[in-house]
Design an enzyme around this catalytic site. Structure first.
Site, PDB file in Angstrom:
ATOM      1  N   TYR A  66       4.133   6.589  12.712  1.00 52.37           N
ATOM      2  CA  TYR A  66       3.015   5.845  12.903  1.00 52.37           C
ATOM      3  C   TYR A  66       2.153   6.638  13.650  1.00 52.37           C
ATOM      4  CZ  TYR A  66       3.814   2.062   9.696  1.00 52.37           C
ATOM      5  OH  TYR A  66       3.915   1.430   8.612  1.00 52.37           O
ATOM      6  N   GLN A  99      -8.012  -3.929   3.200  1.00 52.22           N
ATOM      7  CA  GLN A  99      -6.333  -3.752   3.185  1.00 52.22           C
ATOM      8  C   GLN A  99      -6.146  -2.590   4.421  1.00 52.22           C
ATOM      9  OE1 GLN A  99      -4.781  -4.316  -0.957  1.00 52.22           O
ATOM     10  NE2 GLN A  99      -7.197  -3.625  -1.176  1.00 52.22           N
ATOM     11  N   ASN A 100      -7.189  -1.690   4.497  1.00 54.06           N
ATOM     12  CA  ASN A 100      -6.844  -0.416   5.375  1.00 54.06           C
ATOM     13  C   ASN A 100      -6.473  -0.864   6.636  1.00 54.06           C
ATOM     14  OD1 ASN A 100      -7.431   0.520   3.203  1.00 54.06           O
ATOM     15  ND2 ASN A 100      -9.588   1.522   3.411  1.00 54.06           N
ATOM     16  N   HIS A 117      -4.385  -6.327   6.710  1.00 57.11           N
ATOM     17  CA  HIS A 117      -3.057  -5.563   6.663  1.00 57.11           C
ATOM     18  C   HIS A 117      -2.771  -5.052   8.275  1.00 57.11           C
ATOM     19  CE1 HIS A 117      -2.367  -4.963   2.262  1.00 57.11           C
ATOM     20  NE2 HIS A 117      -2.228  -6.295   2.383  1.00 57.11           N
ATOM     21  N   CYS A 125       4.587  -6.115  21.128  1.00 54.17           N
ATOM     22  CA  CYS A 125       6.110  -6.178  21.348  1.00 54.17           C
ATOM     23  C   CYS A 125       6.742  -7.064  20.590  1.00 54.17           C
ATOM     24  CB  CYS A 125       6.342  -6.713  22.990  1.00 54.17           C
ATOM     25  SG  CYS A 125       8.061  -7.296  23.224  1.00 54.17           S
ATOM     26  N   CYS A 149       9.112  -7.477  28.934  1.00 50.68           N
ATOM     27  CA  CYS A 149      10.310  -8.082  28.560  1.00 50.68           C
ATOM     28  C   CYS A 149      11.402  -7.126  28.230  1.00 50.68           C
ATOM     29  CB  CYS A 149      10.193  -9.119  27.561  1.00 50.68           C
ATOM     30  SG  CYS A 149       9.924  -8.449  25.965  1.00 50.68           S
ATOM     31  N   GLY A 186     -11.882   1.193  -4.286  1.00 50.39           N
ATOM     32  CA  GLY A 186     -10.739   1.919  -3.911  1.00 50.39           C
ATOM     33  C   GLY A 186      -9.356   1.490  -3.696  1.00 50.39           C
ATOM     34  N   THR A 187      -9.137   0.418  -4.458  1.00 47.74           N
ATOM     35  CA  THR A 187      -7.949  -0.203  -4.504  1.00 47.74           C
ATOM     36  C   THR A 187      -7.279  -0.409  -5.938  1.00 47.74           C
ATOM     37  OG1 THR A 187      -6.573  -2.031  -3.683  1.00 47.74           O
ATOM     38  CG2 THR A 187      -8.925  -2.639  -4.601  1.00 47.74           C
ATOM     39  N   SER A 188      -5.765  -0.114  -5.798  1.00 48.55           N
ATOM     40  CA  SER A 188      -5.292  -0.296  -7.014  1.00 48.55           C
ATOM     41  C   SER A 188      -5.110  -1.805  -7.261  1.00 48.55           C
ATOM     42  CB  SER A 188      -3.905   0.254  -6.936  1.00 48.55           C
ATOM     43  OG  SER A 188      -3.074  -0.292  -5.860  1.00 48.55           O
TER      44      SER A 188
HETATM   45  P1  OAD Z   1      -3.621   2.508  -3.277  1.00 48.78           P
HETATM   46  O1  OAD Z   1      -3.050   3.841  -3.291  1.00 48.78           O
HETATM   47  O2  OAD Z   1      -2.695   1.632  -4.200  1.00 48.78           O
HETATM   48  O3  OAD Z   1      -4.743   2.711  -4.408  1.00 48.78           O
HETATM   49  C1  OAD Z   1      -5.729   3.483  -4.070  1.00 48.78           C
HETATM   50  C2  OAD Z   1      -6.777   3.528  -5.062  1.00 48.78           C
HETATM   51  O4  OAD Z   1      -7.837   4.362  -4.544  1.00 48.78           O
HETATM   52  C3  OAD Z   1      -6.280   3.861  -6.378  1.00 48.78           C
HETATM   53  O5  OAD Z   1      -6.714   2.737  -7.267  1.00 48.78           O
HETATM   54  C4  OAD Z   1      -7.395   5.097  -6.714  1.00 48.78           C
HETATM   55  O6  OAD Z   1      -7.677   5.431  -8.167  1.00 48.78           O
HETATM   56  C5  OAD Z   1      -8.599   4.917  -5.569  1.00 48.78           C
HETATM   57  N1  OAD Z   1      -9.340   5.976  -5.370  1.00 48.78           N
HETATM   58  C6  OAD Z   1      -8.728   7.388  -4.642  1.00 48.78           C
HETATM   59  N2  OAD Z   1      -9.712   7.938  -4.503  1.00 48.78           N
HETATM   60  C7  OAD Z   1     -10.840   7.464  -4.443  1.00 48.78           C
HETATM   61  C8  OAD Z   1     -11.993   7.797  -4.120  1.00 48.78           C
HETATM   62  N3  OAD Z   1     -12.464   8.912  -3.641  1.00 48.78           N
HETATM   63  N4  OAD Z   1     -12.853   6.599  -4.416  1.00 48.78           N
HETATM   64  C9  OAD Z   1     -12.832   5.499  -5.039  1.00 48.78           C
HETATM   65  N5  OAD Z   1     -11.569   5.086  -5.400  1.00 48.78           N
HETATM   66  C10 OAD Z   1     -10.473   5.917  -5.082  1.00 48.78           C
HETATM   67  O7  OAD Z   1      -3.958   1.977  -2.061  1.00 48.78           O
HETATM   68  P2  OAD Z   1      -4.195   0.418  -1.683  1.00 48.78           P
HETATM   69  O8  OAD Z   1      -4.777  -0.383  -2.980  1.00 48.78           O
HETATM   70  O9  OAD Z   1      -5.361   0.272  -0.700  1.00 48.78           O
HETATM   71  O10 OAD Z   1      -0.285  -2.054   2.295  1.00 48.78           O
HETATM   72  O11 OAD Z   1      -2.860  -0.206  -1.404  1.00 48.78           O
HETATM   73  C11 OAD Z   1      -2.698  -1.710  -1.073  1.00 48.78           C
HETATM   74  C12 OAD Z   1      -1.852  -1.648  -0.134  1.00 48.78           C
HETATM   75  O12 OAD Z   1      -0.631  -0.970  -0.549  1.00 48.78           O
HETATM   76  C13 OAD Z   1      -2.025  -1.116   1.249  1.00 48.78           C
HETATM   77  O13 OAD Z   1      -2.865  -1.901   2.254  1.00 48.78           O
HETATM   78  C14 OAD Z   1      -0.854  -0.892   1.946  1.00 48.78           C
HETATM   79  C15 OAD Z   1       0.014  -0.327   0.628  1.00 48.78           C
HETATM   80  O14 OAD Z   1       1.430  -0.609   0.720  1.00 48.78           O
HETATM   81  C16 OAD Z   1       0.522  -2.190   3.492  1.00 48.78           C
HETATM   82  O15 OAD Z   1       0.820  -1.199   4.397  1.00 48.78           O
HETATM   83  C17 OAD Z   1       0.631  -3.702   3.707  1.00 48.78           C
END
Ligand code: OAD
Length: 248
Positions: A66, A99-100, A117, A125, A149, A186-188
């Site tokens: 981290y 989620q970032n 998240h 702690c 603690c 930008g999320t899966s």
């Molecule tokens: P992912 O890595 O699962 O997905 C990232 C997404 O971004 C994919 O769909 C890519 O196609 C897309 N992508 C990449 N580059 C891009 C760009 N330049 N412009 C637009 N899209 C782009 O990430 P998250 O969906 O954020 O959880 O993942 C969700 C959660 O899974 C995270 O918050 C984290 C992880 O485990 C925790 O840490 C709890």
């Protein structure tokens, strides 16, 4: 990019925008996404680095990882996508539900941000829950201990198997449900319960717009899909909004 008349009309007559964002929006700031070929979870084991069991087994290793991620975040800057969202605040009631954990939306100037998240810049702690900023910690000897603690200090991020912070999740749900347009950027869309938020927004009547470099699990719900990098597409949307607002 040529925007559809339907989308432009939506931009003309709406007030409340929500941006539901994931790792892809920060990719162009140099922060790795989680999935896909170069994704973090393709190289590292989430159960070792992002779970309470992994932390209890090897706190120094998890802390070190981290610290490394924190350094990447500190060295990075918000990109044009984060900045365009912050600027849209001048024209609409904008809320970010992210989620970032990288804090880049706030650093770009967005004022209303729900963090589903957690936030990598905070720590607490595990025993007494006392919060610590990085500057308060002695980072020289591995995983630091609580000055009150003696408990172990961990980053304030949600790990696998943990609940989302309730105020952030329910706050995010309620703004999304009352939004006119909900952008999924930008999320899966694979991680729940976060991924329920845009689906609930759609069920409540929001127009759903997806921005991603590829189709995702969310694409079937979207009213519009823009395939491409979020920094350039969001900048183009901002330019379109400026045109609309100066002509009206
Ligand atoms: P992912 O890595 O699962 O997905 C990232 C997404 O971004 C994919 O769909 C890519 O196609 C897309 N992508 C990449 N580059 C891009 C760009 N330049 N412009 C637009 N899209 C782009 O990430 P998250 O969906 O954020 O959880 O993942 C969700 C959660 O899974 C995270 O918050 C984290 C992880 O485990 C925790 O840490 C709890």
């Amino acid at each position: 990019m040529e925007f559809s008349a339907k989308f432009i009309n939506k931009l003309k007559y709406t007030k409340r925008l929500v941006f539901f964002t994931g790792a892809g929006i920060s990719a162009e700031s140099g922060i790795s996404t989680f999935r896909g070929l170069d994704g973090i979870w393709n190289k590292m084991k989430p159960e070792e680095l992002a779970s309470i069991d992994g932390f209890m087994k090897n706190p120094d290793l998890v802390w070190q990882w981290y610290q490394h991620r924190r350094q990447i975040v500190q060295d990075s800057k918000p990109n044009a996508g984060h900045i365009a969202i912050a600027e849209l605040d001048n024209y609409y009631d904008v809320t970010v539900v992210t989620q970032n954990v990288d804090n880049l939306h706030r650093r770009a100037g967005s004022s209303k941000v729900f963090e589903l998240h957690g936030n990598i810049e905070r720590n607490f702690c595990i025993d007494c829950k006392f919060p610590f900023s990085e500057t308060e910690l002695n980072l020289e000897s591995g995983n630091p201990k609580c000055k009150n603690c003696g408990g172990r200090i961990r980053p304030d991020v949600v790990w696998f198997g943990e609940m989302l912070p309730q105020d952030q999740f329910s706050g995010g749900q309620s703004v999304a449900e009352s939004s006119d347009i909900c952008f999924i950027v930008g999320t899966s869309g694979l991680v729940y319960p976060a991924a329920y938020i845009p689906i609930e927004a759609k069920q409540a009547g929001a127009f759903l717009v997806e921005i991603n470099i590829e189709n995702t699990e969310m694409s079937c719900f979207a009213d519009e899909s823009f395939i491409g990098k979020s920094a350039s597409i969001l900048t183009e949307i901002l330019t379109e909004v400026k045109k609309i607002k100066t002509n009206s």
